[in-house]
Design a protein around this motif. Structure first.
Motif, short mmCIF file in Angstrom:
data_model
loop_
_atom_site.label_atom_id
_atom_site.label_comp_id
_atom_site.label_asym_id
_atom_site.label_seq_id
_atom_site.Cartn_x
_atom_site.Cartn_y
_atom_site.Cartn_z
N GLU A 80 0.72 -1.25 0.18
CA GLU A 80 0.14 -0.60 -0.08
C GLU A 80 1.23 1.24 0.27
O GLU A 80 1.28 1.32 1.28
CB GLU A 80 -1.19 0.14 1.19
N ASN A 94 5.11 -2.11 12.08
CA ASN A 94 4.58 -2.51 10.48
C ASN A 94 6.19 -2.41 9.15
O ASN A 94 7.00 -2.37 10.11
CB ASN A 94 3.92 -1.63 9.79
N GLN A 147 3.53 0.18 2.52
CA GLN A 147 3.70 -0.74 3.56
C GLN A 147 3.63 -1.43 3.00
O GLN A 147 2.53 -2.01 2.13
CB GLN A 147 2.28 -0.04 4.64
N PHE A 150 0.52 -5.24 3.62
CA PHE A 150 -0.72 -4.62 4.23
C PHE A 150 -2.23 -5.24 5.08
O PHE A 150 -1.90 -5.18 5.75
CB PHE A 150 -0.83 -3.38 3.35
#
Length: 816
Positions: free
Chosen positions: A58, A661, A673, A676
């Motif tokens: 993402e 994360n 990210q 995700f």
């Protein structure tokens, strides 16, 4: 699968083979040699006993650029050259007269050559036209003055070479504008160009636009809000904007010690840095000092509460971690510590000692000072050898520190900052990278430096020496002669450094590995040891520790070193990556040193520049990720991203919520990210022009091992069975193919929906629906057979695979 209860001696007995779990990839051995739970290939997959597609990527920030649009041209507009017959400048505006009609309009890009000038700014170079008639054209020139000379003879050298072409408006539909121009661009071309001269209502279509090839004579671009467009204009190459660049030079995680549970990613571009808040993904700019840039890929580190931006053979930039811009770190000649020995220089009151030095103390808050002498009868409290931190600076001649002494009137105590144990102190020596460990900064010692204003760096032509800073002082280094010459002058170089245990630093050279111990105390007590000369490190950012084992990318693939105790280690007898050697062979050797790795979710993620085939050298950066699962003790996937502009430059694990994360910084500056969400598409930012998101489908596939029923005879494969399970509330589908070897054969069987009579969907809300798909292969003959599954919908888990068939080349006589 249905089978007869018994068979006769001449019957072809049905046999079966399969896997009820999946753990690792094996590309090295032959298909029929793979063990149960091994698979031939896993693309964009994860293995937790079952196999499933990976989660999506993402985009969190979109493009990060320094300001404006950087140059991004996959094409050049090449115009014709027109002779200049006269040139003048008035009030900062240059007027040119041409020998013939130039065919240009306002906004055209001009490349001026050959004008002789006597004063002011050079009128030659690349400019943008502001007015134009048939044979005259003007452009602004700040600082232009004096008179200009053009040649009266031919051939003339004074010319306008325009990277512009005239076009006519063709059509507009839903904000997409089509123009007609003989452009010569290749099909599929997209790039930035400058539009000028169109008349309009609504949003102005003129300016820098992303142009797309439509046909040999038409181009399109989109302007949201444009209502009507008409007329003709000029299509120009966009001049290079040096102040706007999207080159990612370095990145790091930053957490302010004064902000609880708050983390940021700092990304260094050419002319500014960007700070990304991991709670909101808000991007703010941190400026560089005037006339300072970062013009090469480098490194950035947080050192306590500061951020150090290294610049090879230049003074680093430093940010204080709170506000304001980066500043240039002091460099050049080092001012050695001042002896503070004025008469009656110390007064103590209520636990605070006030010290004065008339010539100026040269200290800053936080400096460590030491008592080296006490005059006369020593007062109660001060002891020679005691050290204290400067608490505050009240003036250039006075400072304060906290002490545990009783109050006393003026007394002479001699202080100094710690003195050099070797050849004197020096500033950070223009290193391209560093490692922060035990409150010290460790850097490669490549350059000597000199100068008090302009700093000059001189290459020492030594690549195997390390410099170590003072504690909590990242810009003071003690030159302890030859103390940290790691490989003793052999043909080796420092590639990486990584903290190990207590106060031992591991130094990974290109061809060897060493340790520096006792780094927390006096540096004269450190000990350098060679740990192994059998292997070295290829890429600095691939080094990580897990437990007592260090992993890194070497010439032989991914290697591991197990530390048995403080100084003894045992190397793996085989590379950890032996089962994915075909991937290792495809790593572009020219860019392998830029590979990066991270430990996350019990996995080793290794981003590498993977060529299309071994030796092609066509990978432009880290375009693929090799994933090792520590729980399974095997490689579980090669991750790809469906867009060749998605290039990973760094990994960062940080908190964007309750749990950490995994983030990547990409070559255009975008923060993404990883891992995700369950999705069939990634959402990627791959352009440094805007925040446009592309959504390539995640090409997730599983190729099983070769099934041969445990014998070496040729088989007739008849049936296959796959057990799959949707994620809760999802629908799911795979397409199935089968391939056989000796003779080679491949065919598409169909989709799971074909055999289920429709997509596998949950019977009730949030149900994780399970199904067993049985289908015929069609009697394909071969020595070994492989099933290939390609995800087409959802992210279903594959729990098991079974293939059935019979042996076909039996002896013709009966056997018991």
């Amino acid at each position: 699968m249905s089978q007869y209860r018994s068979t006769g001696g001449l019957d072809d007995a049905i046999a079966s083979d399969g896997d009820k779990a999946f753990n690792s990839v094996n590309l090295r051995d032959q298909l029929n040699q793979l063990l149960a739970t091994e698979v031939r290939e896993s693309v964009n997959g994860r293995m937790e006993g079952y196999w499933k597609p990976r989660k999506s990527v993402e985009s969190r920030t979109g493009a990060l650029v320094s300001g404006g649009n950087p140059l991004q041209l996959p094409f050049l507009l090449v115009g014709t050259s027109v002779l200049i017959t006269n040139a003048t400048v008035t009030s900062g505006v240059v007027t040119l007269t041409t020998a013939s009609a130039h065919g240009l309009s306002n906004g055209a890009t001009l490349n001026i050559q050959g004008i002789v000038y006597t004063a002011g700014t050079d009128p030659n170079g690349v400019f943008t036209a502001t007015t134009a008639s048939a044979s005259t054209i003007t452009y602004p020139l700040a600082g232009g003055s004096g008179s200009y000379t053009v040649s009266a003879v031919t051939p003339r050298t004074e010319v306008i070479t325009s990277t512009s072409k005239a076009f006519t408006f063709f059509s507009i539909a839903s904000g997409t504008i089509t123009i007609t121009v003989t452009h010569g661009f290749a099909a599929g071309t997209t790039g930035l160009a400058r539009i000028a001269g169109l008349t309009f209502t609504g949003v102005d279509p003129n300016g820098d636009r992303v142009i797309t090839y439509a046909s040999a004579t038409t181009l399109t671009f989109t302007v949201a809000g444009a209502v009507t467009v008409s007329g003709s204009g000029t299509l120009s190459q966009v001049p290079i904007n040096d102040a706007a660049a999207g080159n990612v030079r370095a990145s790091c995680l930053f957490s302010n010690p004064n902000e609880q549970s708050k983390e940021y990613v700092i990304v260094a571009l050419d002319t500014v840095a960007k700070k990304i808040d991991l709670d909101t993904y808000l991007v703010t700019t941190i400026d560089y000092p005037a006339n300072q840039t970062v013009d090469a890929f480098t490194d950035m580190q947080q050192c306590f509460d500061k951020v150090i931006l290294f610049r090879d053979r230049k003074q680093p930039l430093v940010w204080n971690g709170t506000a304001g811009a980066f500043t240039v770190m002091a460099g050049g000649d080092y001012t050695q510590p001042v002896i503070l020995d004025d008469a009656n220089n110390t007064v103590t009151s209520n636990g605070v000692a006030t010290v004065t030095h008339a010539a100026g103390h040269g200290l800053v808050e936080g400096d460590l000072i030491e008592i080296i002498a006490i005059a006369g009868s020593p007062p109660t409290g001060p002891v020679i050898g005691n050290q204290y931190y400067v608490a505050s600076i009240t003036s250039a001649t006075e400072f304060k520190m906290y002490v545990d002494w009783p109050d006393h009137a003026q007394h002479k105590i001699t202080y100094t900052k710690p003195q050099s144990s070797g050849g004197g102190f020096m500033h950070l020596p223009g290193a391209p990278w560093g490692t922060y460990f035990q409150r010290r900064l460790f850097v490669p010692y490549y350059y000597d430096q000199s100068g008090t204003g302009t700093v000059t760096f001189t290459d020492r032509n030594i690549r195997d020496e390390v410099a170590i800073s003072d504690i909590l002082d990242e810009n003071t280094y003690d030159q302890i002669y030859n103390q940290f010459r790691i490989s003793g002058g052999t043909a080796d170089q420092v590639v990486a450094m990584h903290g190990f245990f207590d106060d031992t630093m591991i130094v990974l050279n290109r061809n060897s590995i060493h340790s520096i111990s006792n780094t927390s105390g006096n540096l004269t007590d450190t000990v350098v040891r060679e740990l192994t000369g059998e292997v070295g490190c290829l890429a600095r950012k691939t080094v990580l520790m897990r437990g007592n084992t260090m992993y890194f990318l070497s010439d032989n693939g991914v290697y591991g070193l197990e530390f048995l105790n403080d100084y003894n280690l045992r190397g793996m007898d085989q590379p950890l990556s032996k089962n994915i050697q075909p991937y290792i062979d495809r790593i572009n050797p020219d860019k392998a040193d830029k590979a990066v790795a991270v430990y996350f979710d019990n996995r080793y993620f290794l981003a590498v520049p993977l060529d299309s085939v071994a030796g092609a050298n066509d990978a432009i950066g880290n375009n693929a990720v090799l994933v090792y699962n520590f729980l399974n003790k095997g490689w579980e996937s090669i991750d790809t991203y469906g867009n060749n502009q998605f290039i990973i430059t760094d990994y960062i694990t940080a908190s964007g919520g309750v749990r950490n994360n995994l983030y990547t910084v990409t070559s255009n500056g975008g923060l993404h990210q990883m891992e995700f969400a369950e999705s069939i598409n990634d959402r990627l930012s791959v352009s440094n022009l805007d925040n446009t998101i592309v959504t390539p489908q995640i090409a997730a596939s599983l190729t099983s091992r070769g099934y041969n029923f445990g014998n070496l005879d040729r088989k007739r494969f008849t049936d296959t069975q796959v057990q799959m399970q949707n994620l809760a509330g999802e629908t799911g589908e795979y397409s199935l193919s089968f391939a056989a070897e000796d003779p080679d054969f491949a065919s598409t069987i169909g989709t799971t929906s074909t055999f289920l009579g429709g997509m596998l969907t949950p019977s009730t809300a949030n149900e994780a629906e399970t199904a067993t798909i049985r289908c015929r292969i069609g009697g394909v003959r071969g020595f070994t057979g492989t099933l290939i599954l390609n995800r087409t919908q959802g992210s279903p888990k594959i729990h098991s695979i079974m293939v059935a068939g019979s042996v076909t080349n039996r002896q013709i006589i009966s056997q018991k």
